[in-house]
Design a protein around this motif. Structure first.
Motif: not given
Ligand code: MG
Ligand code: ATP
Length: 355
Positions: A62, A73, A75
């Motif tokens: 994202s 979060d 990545d």
């Molecule tokens: Mg993510």
């Protein structure tokens, strides 16, 4: 009376679209949050380079595809450009040790996962009231490519695509059906369901099929393939914006209502595979009925089937259990019911949806 109903329905659709836009805007990460995350990425990259000087640390998921919410979060994917390198499991262990020593993150190396990763967590502070959660993977180039594919889809029609996706992400988190570890679907899975719907279900389609468009010039096998998978897609977004004009004029509210209706009753869950690359496929033809599985029987593993856009032998929804799918479909039905019930006010419908 029918005329009056129609007018009030139209007004609801208009209001609901407006509410969706306003709702989603306040969920976007602030410029400050994005800057902090970029600093964290740079810091981690600098540290990892003390072990592997030729490495780069890139964002995917994202934070790189245009579908990020506040406090999502991070990545990260570590690519190593030199020929000789350690294997992923050893790297995970070494990087884990290093970050444990040099940073304030809580570190959890998972060297033996399907994709070896280091999990990092930073405790909340006044500058970062929700802390930071971050996963670092190694050499996961396919994930970088699928991130780029989703980003291209998002930028073709941001007003409708991003609004739908961001809303569904929040909705699925609030309704607690966004946990692959607990038998429901990852955000990535929901995004693929949205794109599948906009490319293959809506008629006329809202989005083109980027993987099936003719390339502008001949593409060699070497250019188009990675680890044996065809990763080519039409990625010239500027050109696409000039050339692709969807004749579908539905509002984002129309689309969301249809999305819920489609996935509550029309999608062929028992036999079908949603493939953004190839449309509706059959489980049988992909051999996804009889594949042996670590988790239980094959049918248990392939309850819901969503083909990865590049890794076509991989079911993105393989973690969805029988109960998980039952819950997810129940939620699609609930949402559909709320939106069909001619709610008085759009804002109340939205609040009820995400309760
Ligand atoms: Mg993510
Ligand atoms: P969130 O904001 O909820 O973290 P996200 O957009 O980052 O959402 P994730 O589900 O965390 O979505 O996925 C991030 C990336 O990880 C995806 O772009 C994809 O490359 C990879 N990924 C996640 N889940 C899967 C999966 N089940 N199969 C394959 N790749 C996955």
């Amino acid at each position: 009376q029918q005329q009056r109903r129609l007018v009030s329905r139209q007004r609801f659709i208009q209001d609901f679209s407006q509410c969706l836009f306003e709702f989603v805007i306040q969920l976007l990460p602030t410029a400050e949050e994005m800057a902090v995350k970029e600093d964290v990425r740079k810091l981690l990259e600098r540290l990892i380079r003390t072990i592997e000087p030729d490495s780069r640390l890139l964002s995917f998921g994202s934070s790189a595809n245009g579908f990020s919410l506040k406090n999502s979060d991070m990545d990260l994917c570590c690519l190593i450009d030199s020929g000789e390198r350690l294997n992923a499991a050893d790297l995970v262990t070494m990087v884990g040790d290093l970050l444990e020593r040099e940073t304030k993150f809580h570190v959890k190396p998972l060297p033996h996962a399907r994709i070896p990763i280091v999990k990092l967590n930073l405790d909340p502070s006044s500058a970062l009231p929700f802390g930071i959660a971050c996963d670092i993977g190694f050499e996961n180039r396919l994930a970088l490519e699928n991130t780029r594919l989703l980003m291209c889809y998002a930028s073709i029609d941001p007003a409708r695509v991003r609004t739908m996706v961001l809303f569904l992400k929040v909705w699925s988190k609030r309704r607690k059906i966004n946990s692959p570890y607990k038998g429901t679907l990852s955000s990535y899975g929901y995004v693929l369901l949205v794109i599948y719907f906009l490319v293959h279900v809506k008629n006329p389609p809202v989005l083109p099929n980027l993987q099936q468009m003719p390339p502008l010039r001949p593409i060699s096998e070497e250019e188009s393939h990675l680890n044996g998978y065809n990763i080519w897609f039409f990625d010239d977004i500027e050109l696409l914006r000039q050339r692709w004009k969807s004749s579908n004029t539905d509002t984002v509210a129309d689309l969301l209502i249809d999305f819920f209706k489609f996935y509550s009753r029309d999608f062929a869950y028992n036999t079908g595979v949603a493939s953004i690359r190839a449309g509706l496929l059959k489980k049988e033809d992909k051999g996804w009925l009889s594949e042996p599985s670590d988790y239980g029987t094959a049918r248990e593993r392939n309850r819901l089937c969503i083909e990865d856009p590049f890794e076509t032998d991989f079911n993105v929804a393989r973690c969805v259990t029988k109960d998980g799918l039952y819950t997810i479909r129940g939620e699609f039905m609930r949402a559909s019911r709320i939106l069909q019930a001619r709610p008085e006010r759009a804002i109340l419908a939205l609040a009820q949806l995400c309760e």
